[in-house]
Design an enzyme around this catalytic site. Sequence first.
Site, PDB file in Angstrom:
ATOM      1  N   ASP A 137      48.586  41.312  38.531  1.00 56.39           N
ATOM      2  CA  ASP A 137      47.177  40.971  38.381  1.00 56.39           C
ATOM      3  C   ASP A 137      46.414  41.459  39.612  1.00 56.39           C
ATOM      4  O   ASP A 137      46.960  42.194  40.440  1.00 56.39           O
ATOM      5  CB  ASP A 137      47.019  39.457  38.180  1.00 56.39           C
ATOM      6  CG  ASP A 137      45.876  39.120  37.237  1.00 56.39           C
ATOM      7  OD1 ASP A 137      44.711  39.287  37.655  1.00 56.39           O
ATOM      8  OD2 ASP A 137      46.142  38.700  36.095  1.00 56.39           O
ATOM      9  N   HIS A 164      41.924  34.754  39.088  1.00 59.82           N
ATOM     10  CA  HIS A 164      42.313  35.296  37.790  1.00 59.82           C
ATOM     11  C   HIS A 164      43.823  35.232  37.604  1.00 59.82           C
ATOM     12  O   HIS A 164      44.330  34.771  36.570  1.00 59.82           O
ATOM     13  CB  HIS A 164      41.821  36.737  37.669  1.00 59.82           C
ATOM     14  CG  HIS A 164      41.976  37.332  36.315  1.00 59.82           C
ATOM     15  ND1 HIS A 164      43.121  38.004  35.913  1.00 59.82           N
ATOM     16  CD2 HIS A 164      41.137  37.346  35.251  1.00 59.82           C
ATOM     17  CE1 HIS A 164      42.962  38.428  34.679  1.00 59.82           C
ATOM     18  NE2 HIS A 164      41.775  38.037  34.238  1.00 59.82           N
ATOM     19  N   SER A 352      42.044  38.375  28.684  1.00 60.37           N
ATOM     20  CA  SER A 352      42.924  38.061  29.814  1.00 60.37           C
ATOM     21  C   SER A 352      43.683  36.768  29.601  1.00 60.37           C
ATOM     22  O   SER A 352      44.840  36.644  30.005  1.00 60.37           O
ATOM     23  CB  SER A 352      42.110  37.934  31.108  1.00 60.37           C
ATOM     24  OG  SER A 352      41.944  39.174  31.728  1.00 60.37           O
TER      25      SER A 352
END
Length: 734
Positions: A137, A164, A352
């Site tokens: 990521d 994230h 995502s």
Amino acid sequence: MSNANPTLLKIRKCLLLVAFSFVVNISFAQTEKQIHIIKDEYRSSKLGAFTNDLKNNFTKENNTLLQAAKTNGWKLTERLADGNFSELTSIGDDGTPLYYSTFSTELNTATRANALHDNGLLDLGINGENMLVGVWDAGSVLTNHKEFDNRVQTLDQSEIVDSHATRVTGILVAAGLDKKSKGVAYKAKAVSHDWRRDKIEVAEMAANGLLLSNHSYGIMSNRVPDWYFGSYIQVSRDWDKIMYNAPYYLMVTAAGNSQRSKDNEAPIFGSASNGYDLMLGFATSKNGVTVAAADIETNDQGQLLRASVASYSSFGPVDDGRIKPDIAAYGTNIYTTGIENDNRYETANGTSVATPGVTGSMLLIQEYHEQMEGSFMRAATLKGLVLHSADDVDAPGPDYKMGWGVINSKSAVEVIANKGFSSMISEETLLEGETKTYTVLANEQEALSASISWTDPATGAVNSGTLNDISAALVNDLDIKITKDGKTFLPWKLNAAKADVAAVNGDNRVDPFEKIDIQNAKGEYTITVTHKNSLDQGPQNFSIIVTGIALTDCVLSTPEDIELTTSDETGVTFNWTANTDALFQVEYKKKGADQWNVETTFDSFISLQNLVEGTDYFLRVKTYCSENISSEYSNEFHFTFNGAETELVDYMEYETLTLEVQFSIFPNPVQTSMTINGDVSEDAMYKIVSLNGTVVRSGKAEQKQIYIADLTAGLYVLTLADLEGSKSVKFYKS
């Protein structure tokens, strides 16, 4: 009720410390034996040589990248207005700067993964324990978040703790201390990396047995020329090369959130505002799984009630017509881990957060297969199983918005459980010029579906600047067809030039997964697998999955009319009503004992020897129609062993009593709802059980009306039970 018999499970859950060349030791999921089996099928020398090439080129390419960024004034990293993080990672063949970006915008019943969990619908206790997943990521995970409990490690030198990455990893493995944040594989381990050396790190971990990795990022769609969209480019081929040389490893990636961006002004179909032709980079790889986001509603039995593609999720196709995205999962308002502190939680949307739902589900499916079969599946088998068992949405067949439909983990493990009874999963090899045939009998209770899946060689056409290049990236074109009485059934296919048109049946020349569905199938069919042209790089491995078939004459019914027929000084013999082609499991134990003694027989009787005189025993019997598919147990029978004088005790006080009231259902077969005819007490409960032993519906029976329109067609058992006992009746859902 669980279909998995603990006495037959082949559990391989030992931990092994595996040292990777670039990290400290980490406890890994596979045993040394399992890793050896996996490596035997790997093209280790080619994978090692490719990894060395990646390493040698990385420093050189990175220096070139930094110099080009300085010369052209390109930003190296950027926090975007929508909260996403982007980073300059490479330069395209045409000189375009390529930026990776996370795919979030501003759990987990929608994947049906919870059906596998402890106390889930299938009661399998599958939760990811001792399994490992890789996460690449924008940066590293907040590893000390309380939800991770020392199960997450950072394995590279990433200096950025990224929100994230933390959200994605939480969806995968959060323990669920806050129940709303419970991860899909909530007892699994995860290893965290940033994306700068993703190919190198994945290749090294795949060589050491990594099964799955999650990539919830991709090339930014507003910074590339139009020809990039839908193209099979060098990065696509690099990832295919890793997966081809490490055939147990599978990459799972997000489709992107550009549906309404209008970034592709020259799509292969429609106009920029239609949302088609937005796949970029490794999302166009042949062998990986690309995930769309969907808005999904399911009921408490795991059945899909409604699904539609999310308003932000990027559409396919790939320019050569391949079906991308492959699968869809829930991606809206998902509550998961945050990074403000180790107690922080956040809510996120996007492909995502849909992607780890699929990655985590696949990890559980691999775990279940290893328990049931004693081995992990090849990546092509896992991918094929997930696509084969997905819930179809809207028109029959795949589409370019949600691929093969919405992932259904429950259905996938039921295909594994039904292996040898109503399904077939086989890993095969096709030689040059070879034809393989399989004869199957439709079970007439569900559609006959057959699919093939393979990991395709990475060689083939790579686009370096042609707009909407339709050259097929597929190298080895395998074909499946089904024939019966002179009629031929062909697989689903789509047409990139008509991307909004429903799938049709025909010769699929572009996809490394092909599926055929035959509704209302009856009788015997022949499945044929062949290939076109020559096979590149030698024999081609493929996996075939077939459902809706009858592989045995066995009837999944609980043994009845059990009798004590003979007894002597050393033992007793019990008989029961025989079931064609069945294996019977007989369990007996001393009164008060915790463990049952287990015997199996193909006969309709059993002799138990070496019993202790004067001792009370209990006995019960169940039917097996395959290794994994069993009926419910019979009533428990109580006897005191007294040699030749042995007799059954009045077992009515030990068994489940039979309801005195008689009842029937109308209509039968049932299409929408059924009515219970007869006197039903106010405390009576009902349950509906499928032939594989799964409880698909339950509730209070007092109202006498049961809605079943959403059940799949097939034979079921309705059981009523109250304080007085229980009674069952079979019915057919048409």
